[in-house]
Motif scaffolding. Structure first.
Motif, PDB file in Angstrom:
ATOM      1  N   ALA A  34       0.825  -1.208   0.000  1.00 34.05           N
ATOM      2  CA  ALA A  34       0.000   0.000   0.000  1.00 34.05           C
ATOM      3  C   ALA A  34       0.859   1.258   0.000  1.00 34.05           C
ATOM      4  N   GLN A  35       1.913   1.288   0.818  1.00 31.23           N
ATOM      5  CA  GLN A  35       2.741   2.490   0.854  1.00 31.23           C
ATOM      6  C   GLN A  35       3.547   2.633  -0.425  1.00 31.23           C
ATOM      7  N   ILE A  36       3.973   1.517  -1.010  1.00 34.72           N
ATOM      8  CA  ILE A  36       4.675   1.569  -2.290  1.00 34.72           C
ATOM      9  C   ILE A  36       3.770   2.179  -3.353  1.00 34.72           C
ATOM     10  N   ARG A  37       2.548   1.688  -3.423  1.00 37.09           N
ATOM     11  CA  ARG A  37       1.611   2.163  -4.442  1.00 37.09           C
ATOM     12  C   ARG A  37       1.284   3.644  -4.239  1.00 37.09           C
ATOM     13  N   GLU A  38       1.099   4.042  -2.983  1.00 39.41           N
ATOM     14  CA  GLU A  38       0.762   5.437  -2.690  1.00 39.41           C
ATOM     15  C   GLU A  38       1.893   6.376  -3.096  1.00 39.41           C
ATOM     16  N   ARG A  39       3.121   5.997  -2.773  1.00 37.96           N
ATOM     17  CA  ARG A  39       4.260   6.859  -3.105  1.00 37.96           C
ATOM     18  C   ARG A  39       4.519   6.889  -4.617  1.00 37.96           C
ATOM     19  N   LEU A  40       4.384   5.742  -5.270  1.00 39.16           N
ATOM     20  CA  LEU A  40       4.577   5.724  -6.720  1.00 39.16           C
ATOM     21  C   LEU A  40       3.539   6.583  -7.434  1.00 39.16           C
ATOM     22  N   ALA A  41       2.319   6.578  -6.934  1.00 38.76           N
ATOM     23  CA  ALA A  41       1.266   7.375  -7.567  1.00 38.76           C
ATOM     24  C   ALA A  41       1.599   8.867  -7.534  1.00 38.76           C
ATOM     25  N   LEU A  42       2.286   9.313  -6.484  1.00 36.23           N
ATOM     26  CA  LEU A  42       2.641  10.730  -6.376  1.00 36.23           C
ATOM     27  C   LEU A  42       3.609  11.160  -7.469  1.00 36.23           C
ATOM     28  N   ILE A  43       4.525  10.282  -7.838  1.00 45.64           N
ATOM     29  CA  ILE A  43       5.559  10.670  -8.802  1.00 45.64           C
ATOM     30  C   ILE A  43       5.231  10.242 -10.230  1.00 45.64           C
ATOM     31  N   ARG A  44       4.156   9.455 -10.412  1.00 44.88           N
ATOM     32  CA  ARG A  44       3.869   8.900 -11.736  1.00 44.88           C
ATOM     33  C   ARG A  44       3.772   9.958 -12.832  1.00 44.88           C
ATOM     34  N   PRO A  45       3.174  11.130 -12.590  1.00 47.33           N
ATOM     35  CA  PRO A  45       3.076  12.105 -13.687  1.00 47.33           C
ATOM     36  C   PRO A  45       4.411  12.710 -14.105  1.00 47.33           C
ATOM     37  N   HIS A  46       5.480  12.454 -13.355  1.00 50.27           N
ATOM     38  CA  HIS A  46       6.694  13.244 -13.518  1.00 50.27           C
ATOM     39  C   HIS A  46       7.910  12.474 -14.025  1.00 50.27           C
ATOM     40  N   CYS A  47       7.806  11.157 -14.197  1.00 49.82           N
ATOM     41  CA  CYS A  47       8.955  10.401 -14.707  1.00 49.82           C
ATOM     42  C   CYS A  47       8.477   9.120 -15.367  1.00 49.82           C
ATOM     43  N   ASP A  48       9.346   8.572 -16.214  1.00 50.40           N
ATOM     44  CA  ASP A  48       9.033   7.335 -16.935  1.00 50.40           C
ATOM     45  C   ASP A  48       9.629   6.100 -16.268  1.00 50.40           C
ATOM     46  N   TRP A  49      10.742   6.283 -15.575  1.00 55.60           N
ATOM     47  CA  TRP A  49      11.461   5.177 -14.942  1.00 55.60           C
ATOM     48  C   TRP A  49      11.576   5.434 -13.444  1.00 55.60           C
ATOM     49  N   ILE A  50      11.688   4.338 -12.688  1.00 55.45           N
ATOM     50  CA  ILE A  50      12.149   4.433 -11.309  1.00 55.45           C
ATOM     51  C   ILE A  50      13.340   3.502 -11.131  1.00 55.45           C
ATOM     52  N   ARG A  51      14.163   3.856 -10.161  1.00 54.78           N
ATOM     53  CA  ARG A  51      15.262   2.981  -9.756  1.00 54.78           C
ATOM     54  C   ARG A  51      15.010   2.519  -8.330  1.00 54.78           C
ATOM     55  N   THR A  52      15.067   1.202  -8.103  1.00 51.55           N
ATOM     56  CA  THR A  52      14.918   0.648  -6.766  1.00 51.55           C
ATOM     57  C   THR A  52      16.269   0.143  -6.272  1.00 51.55           C
TER      58      THR A  52
END
Length: 272
Positions: A34-52
């Protein structure tokens, strides 16, 4: 400057370094989907990739959720001095990738910089992952100059992932972009013909100065704008550090460690 920052973020950046830690959490804490999904949703409009950075303690769910949300993923296995954790990380990144959720794999992050293991052991982990995942690019992340010092590691990378921090070398903010460009040029020279991406760079907005490097809101915004503009013009893949402030990092880096995010620890955008 706030307007330039907002416009740059609105246009979007290639990638952001992502950790979903909430207040009171740190490496070793269990993170929830749930926290992963919530945080990813915040940045989704602003980048194409994430690094874990990890494939254990719940972080193994991040790449799947990221793919569901439309991101591409640079998935890391965190290696250190604990052999049992290393084994779990390697197994985790292989499982995540075989499930189809990694677009690039990073085996280790600054392992050589921290002197957590000898080069030969790192190369063994890299080869093991490459053998298990022949269809996905595999590489290693470290400070730019380590790729000069360890040509066997550089040669083993399908993708060379370079961490470039003018701040941690005492560079004044006004000269930071030019200095970072030199770091990238040195990485490229050490890895001719290789795909090179910037796996981390950033500038803190609060905390103590480090030699000539001074944290500030204006400096953090300016470095972000300058770096993103140059990366786009140069065609280099950039993963900016970081998406969110991480309070736990004060233990490793001093007070400045908690203030590298574009969003604060509560998920509120800091600038623009």
């Amino acid at each position: 400057m706030a307007q330039d920052f907002a416009a740059t973020l609105q246009r979007g950046v290639h990638g952001l370094c992502f950790s979903p830690y909430l207040e009171g959490q740190q490496p070793g804490s269990q993170v929830s989907e749930a926290q992963i999904r919530e945080r990813l949703a915040l940045i989704r409009p602003h980048c194409d990739w994430i690094r874990t950075f990890s494939c254990t303690d719940g972080h193994e769910h991040t790449p799947r959720i990221a793919h569901e949300l439309g991101f591409k993923t640079l998935v890391g296995a965190w290696l250190g001095t604990d052999a049992e954790i290393n084994e779990r990380e390697i197994q985790g990144v292989i499982e995540v990738t075989r499930a189809g959720h990694a677009d690039i794999v990073a085996v280790g992050n600054e392992v050589l910089l921290r002197e957590d293991m000898p080069e030969a052991e790192l190369l063994g982990f890299m080869q093991r992952v490459k053998d298990a995942l022949p269809s996905v690019p595999v590489g290693y992340v470290d400070a730019y100059y380590l790729f000069e010092k360890h040509p066997l590691v550089t040669a083993a990378c399908d993708v060379v992932m370079t961490n470039c921090y003018p701040f941690w070398e005492g560079c004044p903010r006004e000269q930071a972009l030019a200095y970072m460009q030199q770091m990238v040029a040195r990485t490229r020279a050490a890895a001719p013909g290789k795909r090179v991406l910037i796996s981390e760079t950033g500038w803190p907005d609060q905390g103590s100065a480090f030699q000539g490097s001074v944290p500030s809101r204006e400096g953090a915004m300016q470095y972000f704008v300058d770096t993103c503009r140059w990366a786009q013009e140069d065609g280099i893949e950039l993963f900016y550090f970081s998406a969110f402030d991480e309070a736990w990092k004060v233990g490793a880096e001093g007070d400045v460690g908690a203030y590298w995010g574009l969003w604060d620890k509560d998920g509120v955008r800091k600038f623009g």
